[in-house]
Design a protein around this motif. Structure first.
Motif, PDB file in Angstrom:
ATOM      1  N   ILE A 102       1.232  -1.186  -0.362  1.00  0.00           N
ATOM      2  CA  ILE A 102      -0.005   0.129  -0.094  1.00  0.00           C
ATOM      3  C   ILE A 102       1.237   1.132  -0.165  1.00  0.00           C
ATOM      4  O   ILE A 102       1.577   1.523   0.670  1.00  0.00           O
ATOM      5  CB  ILE A 102      -0.637   0.298   1.360  1.00  0.00           C
ATOM      6  N   LEU A 103       0.764   1.804  -0.908  1.00  0.00           N
ATOM      7  CA  LEU A 103       0.863   3.732  -1.253  1.00  0.00           C
ATOM      8  C   LEU A 103       0.489   3.803  -0.284  1.00  0.00           C
ATOM      9  O   LEU A 103      -0.405   4.430  -1.079  1.00  0.00           O
ATOM     10  CB  LEU A 103       1.567   3.352  -2.589  1.00  0.00           C
ATOM     11  N   ALA A 104       0.829   5.102   0.307  1.00  0.00           N
ATOM     12  CA  ALA A 104      -0.179   6.197   1.477  1.00  0.00           C
ATOM     13  C   ALA A 104       0.344   7.953   1.336  1.00  0.00           C
ATOM     14  O   ALA A 104       1.902   7.267   1.369  1.00  0.00           O
ATOM     15  CB  ALA A 104      -0.102   5.486   2.481  1.00  0.00           C
ATOM     16  N   MET A 105       0.094   8.231   0.708  1.00  0.00           N
ATOM     17  CA  MET A 105       0.634   9.867   1.345  1.00  0.00           C
ATOM     18  C   MET A 105      -0.776  10.421   1.230  1.00  0.00           C
ATOM     19  O   MET A 105      -2.504  10.452   0.769  1.00  0.00           O
ATOM     20  CB  MET A 105       1.845   9.744  -0.452  1.00  0.00           C
ATOM     21  N   GLY A 106      -0.207  12.213   1.414  1.00  0.00           N
ATOM     22  CA  GLY A 106      -1.144  13.030   1.651  1.00  0.00           C
ATOM     23  C   GLY A 106      -0.582  14.092   0.902  1.00  0.00           C
ATOM     24  O   GLY A 106      -0.831  15.260   2.019  1.00  0.00           O
ATOM     25  N   GLY A 107       0.598  14.149   0.196  1.00  0.00           N
ATOM     26  CA  GLY A 107       0.690  15.226  -0.102  1.00  0.00           C
ATOM     27  C   GLY A 107       2.368  15.891   0.260  1.00  0.00           C
ATOM     28  O   GLY A 107       2.472  14.903   1.152  1.00  0.00           O
ATOM     29  N   SER A 108       2.831  17.134  -0.397  1.00  0.00           N
ATOM     30  CA  SER A 108       4.050  17.399  -0.087  1.00  0.00           C
ATOM     31  C   SER A 108       4.059  18.043   1.445  1.00  0.00           C
ATOM     32  O   SER A 108       5.054  17.629   1.971  1.00  0.00           O
ATOM     33  CB  SER A 108       4.770  18.967  -1.146  1.00  0.00           C
ATOM     34  N   GLN A 109       2.753  18.906   1.585  1.00  0.00           N
ATOM     35  CA  GLN A 109       2.806  19.294   3.208  1.00  0.00           C
ATOM     36  C   GLN A 109       2.478  17.812   4.125  1.00  0.00           C
ATOM     37  O   GLN A 109       1.929  17.868   5.349  1.00  0.00           O
ATOM     38  CB  GLN A 109       1.744  20.617   3.178  1.00  0.00           C
ATOM     39  N   LEU A 160      -1.759  -0.805  -4.335  1.00  0.00           N
ATOM     40  CA  LEU A 160      -3.429   0.274  -3.497  1.00  0.00           C
ATOM     41  C   LEU A 160      -2.759   1.285  -3.548  1.00  0.00           C
ATOM     42  O   LEU A 160      -1.783   1.365  -2.241  1.00  0.00           O
ATOM     43  CB  LEU A 160      -4.325  -0.324  -2.333  1.00  0.00           C
ATOM     44  N   VAL A 161      -2.957   3.064  -3.533  1.00  0.00           N
ATOM     45  CA  VAL A 161      -2.177   3.829  -3.293  1.00  0.00           C
ATOM     46  C   VAL A 161      -3.690   4.430  -2.434  1.00  0.00           C
ATOM     47  O   VAL A 161      -5.111   4.152  -2.223  1.00  0.00           O
ATOM     48  CB  VAL A 161      -2.098   4.833  -4.362  1.00  0.00           C
ATOM     49  N   LEU A 162      -3.056   5.063  -1.314  1.00  0.00           N
ATOM     50  CA  LEU A 162      -4.627   5.413  -0.144  1.00  0.00           C
ATOM     51  C   LEU A 162      -3.964   7.399  -0.415  1.00  0.00           C
ATOM     52  O   LEU A 162      -2.281   7.039   0.001  1.00  0.00           O
ATOM     53  CB  LEU A 162      -4.338   5.362   0.659  1.00  0.00           C
ATOM     54  N   LEU A 165      -2.292   8.700 -11.445  1.00  0.00           N
ATOM     55  CA  LEU A 165      -3.139   7.585 -10.680  1.00  0.00           C
ATOM     56  C   LEU A 165      -3.222   6.848 -12.185  1.00  0.00           C
ATOM     57  O   LEU A 165      -3.739   5.696 -12.445  1.00  0.00           O
ATOM     58  CB  LEU A 165      -4.424   7.086  -9.857  1.00  0.00           C
ATOM     59  N   VAL A 166      -4.308   7.847 -12.898  1.00  0.00           N
ATOM     60  CA  VAL A 166      -4.648   7.416 -14.308  1.00  0.00           C
ATOM     61  C   VAL A 166      -3.312   7.239 -15.244  1.00  0.00           C
ATOM     62  O   VAL A 166      -3.197   5.747 -15.841  1.00  0.00           O
ATOM     63  CB  VAL A 166      -4.992   8.688 -15.187  1.00  0.00           C
ATOM     64  N   ALA A 167      -2.339   8.039 -15.131  1.00  0.00           N
ATOM     65  CA  ALA A 167      -0.803   7.465 -15.888  1.00  0.00           C
ATOM     66  C   ALA A 167      -0.699   6.492 -15.681  1.00  0.00           C
ATOM     67  O   ALA A 167       0.330   5.571 -16.302  1.00  0.00           O
ATOM     68  CB  ALA A 167      -0.372   8.640 -15.731  1.00  0.00           C
ATOM     69  N   THR A 168      -0.264   5.520 -14.015  1.00  0.00           N
ATOM     70  CA  THR A 168       0.316   4.545 -13.944  1.00  0.00           C
ATOM     71  C   THR A 168      -0.676   3.304 -13.226  1.00  0.00           C
ATOM     72  O   THR A 168       0.084   1.638 -13.795  1.00  0.00           O
ATOM     73  CB  THR A 168       0.462   4.808 -12.263  1.00  0.00           C
ATOM     74  N   GLY A 169      -2.127   3.361 -13.726  1.00  0.00           N
ATOM     75  CA  GLY A 169      -3.424   2.302 -14.313  1.00  0.00           C
ATOM     76  C   GLY A 169      -3.019   1.544 -12.292  1.00  0.00           C
ATOM     77  O   GLY A 169      -3.079   0.541 -12.058  1.00  0.00           O
ATOM     78  N   LYS A 170      -3.282   2.739 -11.605  1.00  0.00           N
ATOM     79  CA  LYS A 170      -3.167   2.051 -10.283  1.00  0.00           C
ATOM     80  C   LYS A 170      -4.346   2.456  -8.863  1.00  0.00           C
ATOM     81  O   LYS A 170      -4.969   3.226  -9.113  1.00  0.00           O
ATOM     82  CB  LYS A 170      -2.017   3.064  -8.989  1.00  0.00           C
ATOM     83  N   PRO A 171      -5.051   1.541  -8.548  1.00  0.00           N
ATOM     84  CA  PRO A 171      -6.403   1.498  -7.705  1.00  0.00           C
ATOM     85  C   PRO A 171      -6.363   2.166  -6.531  1.00  0.00           C
ATOM     86  O   PRO A 171      -5.101   2.317  -5.822  1.00  0.00           O
ATOM     87  CB  PRO A 171      -7.181  -0.097  -7.814  1.00  0.00           C
ATOM     88  N   ALA A 172      -7.259   2.818  -5.856  1.00  0.00           N
ATOM     89  CA  ALA A 172      -7.096   3.885  -4.910  1.00  0.00           C
ATOM     90  C   ALA A 172      -8.123   3.749  -4.367  1.00  0.00           C
ATOM     91  O   ALA A 172      -9.108   3.456  -4.685  1.00  0.00           O
ATOM     92  CB  ALA A 172      -7.042   5.031  -5.481  1.00  0.00           C
ATOM     93  N   LEU A 173      -8.135   4.081  -2.941  1.00  0.00           N
ATOM     94  CA  LEU A 173      -8.968   4.921  -1.485  1.00  0.00           C
ATOM     95  C   LEU A 173      -8.872   5.993  -1.901  1.00  0.00           C
ATOM     96  O   LEU A 173      -7.113   6.673  -0.980  1.00  0.00           O
ATOM     97  CB  LEU A 173      -8.127   3.644  -0.235  1.00  0.00           C
ATOM     98  N   LEU A 174      -9.215   6.794  -1.813  1.00  0.00           N
ATOM     99  CA  LEU A 174      -9.692   8.171  -1.630  1.00  0.00           C
ATOM    100  C   LEU A 174     -10.366   8.473  -0.687  1.00  0.00           C
ATOM    101  O   LEU A 174     -11.004   8.572  -0.284  1.00  0.00           O
ATOM    102  CB  LEU A 174     -10.061   9.005  -3.150  1.00  0.00           C
ATOM    103  N   PRO A 176      -9.469  -9.796  -2.618  1.00  0.00           N
ATOM    104  CA  PRO A 176      -8.699  -9.666  -3.818  1.00  0.00           C
ATOM    105  C   PRO A 176     -10.334  -9.541  -4.617  1.00  0.00           C
ATOM    106  O   PRO A 176     -10.295  -9.194  -6.312  1.00  0.00           O
ATOM    107  CB  PRO A 176      -8.486 -11.454  -4.011  1.00  0.00           C
ATOM    108  N   SER A 177     -11.517  -9.596  -3.956  1.00  0.00           N
ATOM    109  CA  SER A 177     -12.592 -10.170  -4.938  1.00  0.00           C
ATOM    110  C   SER A 177     -13.029  -8.617  -5.417  1.00  0.00           C
ATOM    111  O   SER A 177     -13.914  -7.957  -6.181  1.00  0.00           O
ATOM    112  CB  SER A 177     -13.959 -10.681  -4.113  1.00  0.00           C
ATOM    113  N   HIS A 178     -12.196  -7.379  -4.408  1.00  0.00           N
ATOM    114  CA  HIS A 178     -12.785  -6.463  -4.141  1.00  0.00           C
ATOM    115  C   HIS A 178     -12.176  -5.252  -4.881  1.00  0.00           C
ATOM    116  O   HIS A 178     -11.683  -4.237  -5.867  1.00  0.00           O
ATOM    117  CB  HIS A 178     -12.569  -5.309  -3.139  1.00  0.00           C
ATOM    118  N   LEU A 179     -10.463  -5.651  -5.308  1.00  0.00           N
ATOM    119  CA  LEU A 179      -9.112  -5.372  -5.541  1.00  0.00           C
ATOM    120  C   LEU A 179      -9.080  -5.764  -6.917  1.00  0.00           C
ATOM    121  O   LEU A 179      -8.616  -4.756  -7.816  1.00  0.00           O
ATOM    122  CB  LEU A 179      -8.104  -5.978  -4.978  1.00  0.00           C
ATOM    123  N   GLU A 180      -9.371  -6.470  -7.450  1.00  0.00           N
ATOM    124  CA  GLU A 180      -8.475  -7.137  -9.368  1.00  0.00           C
ATOM    125  C   GLU A 180     -10.176  -6.299  -9.868  1.00  0.00           C
ATOM    126  O   GLU A 180      -9.776  -5.892 -10.949  1.00  0.00           O
ATOM    127  CB  GLU A 180      -9.193  -8.877  -8.801  1.00  0.00           C
TER     128      GLU A 180
END
Length: 364
Positions: A188-195, A262-264, A275-284, A331-335
């Motif tokens: 899981i990659l989690a990030m909240g922006g530069s700040q 997954l990206v949070l 996210l569009v460019a890298t084709g990664k699913p996300a929790l926003l 898996p049933s949700h993520l795939e």
């Protein structure tokens, strides 16, 4: 071809402009930027290899108060400065990518009858500056298929340009190893922006300390530079100071996106473009105090593609992140989310925008 970009204040306004500028420069165009002297563009634009002309500007006000007079004065001065700059730069096209500094520059371009003026609107819900500028521009480029009603007749769905490194990610295995993560777990990659985002950081810190990640998963936690020391201190109190999963900031996100299953994240426009460019699913998790609640609108529009799930910041504060992560990583949700995200990655916003530049200059 002479091209002038204007925009700034945030990376979401600057990085798409630089991505377009890089491609236009590769075609032989002369590129200049116009921005503010005391905002992010003063550092980011020269670092990217472009000249920056600065003009006076202030955020446009919705209220009749003393600030309104200061705003009118600053932007009037900015228009005069922008007229002088544009006469010198002689642009064939002016491209505005967001931020209040766009107002005096686009207004000046309209006064000078520049051949083509384009506005990049990365959000589903435009801010006050772009609402005012819409009648002045020839075309509006946007991230979502359906335009805001103010842009009808001028809108072209282009997507949001991102840094070229995100279009050719390294292998996941190599990226995981470089980041110091385990090749035997999903990430899981989690990030909240530069700040950074305090509510997200606090929730993830609690999960890290209590070993609450879903089984078989690990966390790459990008805290934001201002939050890093606080998060590390909280982990240090539990003897976890050397945890390899916490970083303050990553200047090149290619490895992080390559490693992610997954990206949070928040729902800023630049993040959604990545996210569009890298084709990664996300929790926003939209930032709740964004102007006009535009991050929530962004997130909901993006979720309609099937590539993301939206969670309210209040749910984070209520301790619900752990349960939501367990659901989303199943898996049933993520795939299905992953498949939807990969369909989005087939588009190329920069190529679409370059074609629109050619079309505008031909028509005008």
């Amino acid at each position: 071809m002479n091209v002038v970009f204007t925009g700034g204040g945030t990376g979401g306004h600057l990085y798409p402009a630089i991505a377009i500028a890089d491609s236009l420069r590769a075609r032989g165009a002369n590129i200049s930027f116009v921005g503010a002297a005391d905002r992010m563009e003063a550092t980011i634009v020269p670092k990217a290899g472009y000249s920056l002309v600065t003009v006076s500007s202030r955020p446009l006000s919705r209220r009749l108060n003393f600030d309104l007079f200061r705003t009118l004065f600053a932007n009037t001065v900015g228009v005069a400065q922008a007229v002088s700059a544009l006469r010198r730069l002689k642009p064939d096209i002016v491209i505005a990518t967001g931020g209040y500094v766009c107002f005096p520059v686009v207004f000046a371009a309209k006064l000078l009858r520049v051949r083509a003026i384009a506005l990049l609107e990365p959000n589903a819900h435009p801010g006050i500056t772009n609402k005012i500028l819409a009648p002045m521009v020839h075309e509006v480029w946007g991230a979502f298929e359906l335009p805001d009603q103010r842009f009808v007749g001028k809108y072209v769905h282009t997507g949001i340009p991102v840094r070229s490194t995100l279009h050719a990610l390294p292998s996941q295995e190599a990226a995981v190893e470089r980041l110091g993560l385990s090749t035997k777990r999903r990430t899981i990659l989690a990030m909240g922006g530069s700040q950074g985002a305090r509510s997200i950081n606090d929730a993830l810190t609690s999960i890290i300390k209590t070993d609450g990640l879903p089984n078989g998963w690990q966390l790459m936690h990008v805290t934001g530079e201002k939050e890093y020391d606080r998060v590390r201190l909280m982990l240090a109190l539990d003897g976890m100071y050397d945890a390899p999963v916490v970083r303050p900031y990553l200047h090149d996100m290619a490895d992080a996106y390559a490693a992610a299953d997954l990206v949070l994240a928040r729902a800023g426009a630049s993040t959604l473009g990545e996210l569009v460019a890298t084709g990664k699913p996300a929790l926003l998790i939209p930032y709740p105090h964004a102007s006009d609640d535009h991050q929530r609108v962004n997130a909901e529009e993006f979720a309609r593609t099937g590539a993301a799930v939206v969670m309210d910041d209040r749910e984070i504060l209520a301790g619900k992140l752990r349960g939501v992560l367990a659901e989303v990583t199943a898996p049933s949700h993520l795939e299905p989310m992953k498949a939807a995200a990969q369909r989005l990655a087939a588009s190329d916003p920069v190529a679409t925008i370059l074609a629109r530049v050619d079309a505008l200059l031909t028509l005008n």
